[in-house]
Motif scaffolding. Sequence first.
Motif, mmCIF file in Angstrom:
data_model
loop_
_atom_site.group_PDB
_atom_site.id
_atom_site.type_symbol
_atom_site.label_atom_id
_atom_site.label_comp_id
_atom_site.label_asym_id
_atom_site.label_seq_id
_atom_site.Cartn_x
_atom_site.Cartn_y
_atom_site.Cartn_z
ATOM 1 N N THR A 1 8.764 36.064 -36.580
ATOM 2 C CA THR A 1 7.337 35.714 -36.549
ATOM 3 C C THR A 1 7.122 34.217 -36.290
ATOM 4 O OG1 THR A 1 7.296 35.457 -38.970
ATOM 5 C CG2 THR A 1 6.650 37.602 -38.080
ATOM 6 N N ALA A 2 8.176 33.424 -36.432
ATOM 7 C CA ALA A 2 8.055 31.984 -36.176
ATOM 8 C C ALA A 2 7.684 31.678 -34.725
ATOM 9 C CB ALA A 2 9.363 31.276 -36.537
ATOM 10 N N ILE A 3 7.902 32.643 -33.819
ATOM 11 C CA ILE A 3 7.570 32.386 -32.415
ATOM 12 C C ILE A 3 6.089 32.641 -32.120
ATOM 13 C CG2 ILE A 3 9.911 33.048 -31.753
ATOM 14 C CD1 ILE A 3 8.744 35.570 -30.447
ATOM 15 N N LEU A 4 5.399 33.342 -33.014
ATOM 16 C CA LEU A 4 4.014 33.734 -32.740
ATOM 17 C C LEU A 4 3.069 32.552 -32.508
ATOM 18 C CD1 LEU A 4 3.582 36.804 -35.126
ATOM 19 C CD2 LEU A 4 3.420 36.824 -32.624
ATOM 20 N N PRO A 5 3.136 31.471 -33.293
ATOM 21 C CA PRO A 5 2.220 30.354 -33.030
ATOM 22 C C PRO A 5 2.375 29.771 -31.628
ATOM 23 C CG PRO A 5 3.215 30.127 -35.193
ATOM 24 C CD PRO A 5 3.939 31.249 -34.508
ATOM 25 N N LEU A 6 3.607 29.786 -31.102
ATOM 26 C CA LEU A 6 3.835 29.239 -29.766
ATOM 27 C C LEU A 6 3.274 30.165 -28.690
ATOM 28 C CD1 LEU A 6 7.456 27.794 -30.067
ATOM 29 C CD2 LEU A 6 5.266 26.823 -30.784
ATOM 30 N N ILE A 7 3.436 31.462 -28.878
ATOM 31 C CA ILE A 7 2.893 32.409 -27.901
ATOM 32 C C ILE A 7 1.363 32.344 -27.892
ATOM 33 C CG2 ILE A 7 2.702 34.846 -27.266
ATOM 34 C CD1 ILE A 7 5.505 35.253 -28.428
ATOM 35 N N LYS A 8 0.776 32.271 -29.067
ATOM 36 C CA LYS A 8 -0.682 32.169 -29.145
ATOM 37 C C LYS A 8 -1.172 30.891 -28.482
ATOM 38 C CE LYS A 8 -1.021 34.798 -33.479
ATOM 39 N NZ LYS A 8 -1.322 34.700 -34.934
ATOM 40 N N ALA A 9 -0.474 29.784 -28.716
ATOM 41 C CA ALA A 9 -0.866 28.510 -28.097
ATOM 42 C C ALA A 9 -0.765 28.596 -26.575
ATOM 43 C CB ALA A 9 0.020 27.383 -28.624
ATOM 44 N N PHE A 10 0.286 29.263 -26.100
ATOM 45 C CA PHE A 10 0.477 29.404 -24.658
ATOM 46 C C PHE A 10 -0.665 30.200 -24.033
ATOM 47 C CE2 PHE A 10 2.504 31.894 -21.129
ATOM 48 C CZ PHE A 10 2.650 30.825 -20.245
ATOM 49 N N VAL A 11 -1.036 31.301 -24.661
ATOM 50 C CA VAL A 11 -2.128 32.133 -24.148
ATOM 51 C C VAL A 11 -3.450 31.371 -24.148
ATOM 52 C CG1 VAL A 11 -3.499 34.208 -24.608
ATOM 53 C CG2 VAL A 11 -1.004 34.303 -24.775
ATOM 54 N N GLN A 12 -3.662 30.575 -25.177
ATOM 55 C CA GLN A 12 -4.943 29.868 -25.307
ATOM 56 C C GLN A 12 -5.035 28.598 -24.472
ATOM 57 O OE1 GLN A 12 -5.056 29.306 -29.550
ATOM 58 N NE2 GLN A 12 -5.337 31.503 -29.967
ATOM 59 N N GLY A 13 -3.896 27.888 -24.305
ATOM 60 C CA GLY A 13 -3.992 26.592 -23.637
ATOM 61 C C GLY A 13 -2.826 26.201 -22.767
ATOM 62 N N GLY A 14 -1.936 27.148 -22.455
ATOM 63 C CA GLY A 14 -0.829 26.847 -21.568
ATOM 64 C C GLY A 14 0.259 26.007 -22.229
ATOM 65 N N LEU A 15 1.138 25.445 -21.410
ATOM 66 C CA LEU A 15 2.300 24.724 -21.916
ATOM 67 C C LEU A 15 1.919 23.451 -22.668
ATOM 68 C CD1 LEU A 15 4.813 25.115 -18.951
ATOM 69 C CD2 LEU A 15 4.680 26.446 -21.067
ATOM 70 N N THR A 16 0.829 22.824 -22.261
ATOM 71 C CA THR A 16 0.375 21.621 -22.970
ATOM 72 C C THR A 16 0.066 21.945 -24.423
ATOM 73 O OG1 THR A 16 -0.554 20.692 -20.942
ATOM 74 C CG2 THR A 16 -1.350 19.781 -23.022
ATOM 75 N N ALA A 17 -0.588 23.085 -24.633
ATOM 76 C CA ALA A 17 -0.915 23.508 -25.999
ATOM 77 C C ALA A 17 0.340 23.862 -26.780
ATOM 78 C CB ALA A 17 -1.869 24.698 -25.956
ATOM 79 N N VAL A 18 1.354 24.411 -26.106
ATOM 80 C CA VAL A 18 2.608 24.740 -26.779
ATOM 81 C C VAL A 18 3.300 23.466 -27.252
ATOM 82 C CG1 VAL A 18 4.903 25.745 -26.513
ATOM 83 C CG2 VAL A 18 2.933 26.877 -25.477
#
Length: 329
Positions: free
Chosen positions: A263-280
Amino acid sequence: MSFLVAFDLEGPLSPQDNAYEIMGRLPQGYELFERLSRYDDLLTLEGRPDYEPGDTLALIVPFLLAYGVKEEDIWAVSRTAFLTPGAKETVAELAALGLPSCIISTSYCQHACRVARELGLPEDRVACTHLPLDTWQDELPPEDREWILEVARSFLGVPLEDDEALKRLGDNFFWEEMPRRAKLGKLFGLVRVVGGTRKTEALTDFARRAGASLDRVVAVGDSITDFHMLRTVREAGGLSLVFNGNAYSLPYGTCAVASSNLTAILPLIKAFVQGGLTAVERKIGELSRSSGEEGPFYHWLLDRSPGEEIISLHARFRARLRGRAAQLG
């Protein structure tokens, strides 16, 4: 435009290396598999034409046949496998967010499809290695069976660290002698392991079916069989995410997560969907500041080499979850 999350199976979703454990039920089977896995690494590193990382699952087939392994044995070993902590929750939350998941695995389909069902994923979202062992057992000539057992003893007589001897023995067995045995050579040639560029082919097909361009794909992997898929997604501008990776996979990640829970990967996937690599990248900065001594640990890799410190950290978490199989490429 849609998104797609593509998982390698062994490591990210389930700690068990199914083929390794199948071989482990044979006399000195772990030791034999480790030598064949090292030979696989050597062929991959030398760039042998038409050879893909992960083809260890083809290399062990003659030995599975010689020792009389059946498909039920694969199922039996698979039933002992457990999921990576947080795997079921991760796949369920992605589904709740409207993000389809798929599995792209070198694993034999008997194992991959069983794990997929446990995760709630249908078989049409699984790419895996087809192996009709029961049919092939009846086709192997007795003299070939005896010869393969002799070769197994020869492999076991070579120290694991003797790359030159392993390479010489493997080259002679697989590429010189075996093709001269019509039936065995034919069966060996039928094994098409889903690793290396074949993983990328499967990923491209899943992305097409999902209506997702590669820059909107998340690829999650951890080993040498995943590097081509990880690199392809990273170069396309997607999210190449290495989870408890080894030195063969980490250089190809956009980012990496070392954790005991998927589940530690979920925040990164959500950030990617919402704002792309910059958000990640921004999210990794935030999460890194709050990581405790036991993690999870987050690393941005797009513009840096992983370095020995990151590789060692991932090796620690990899060993914690995967045990003896963690040492395999």
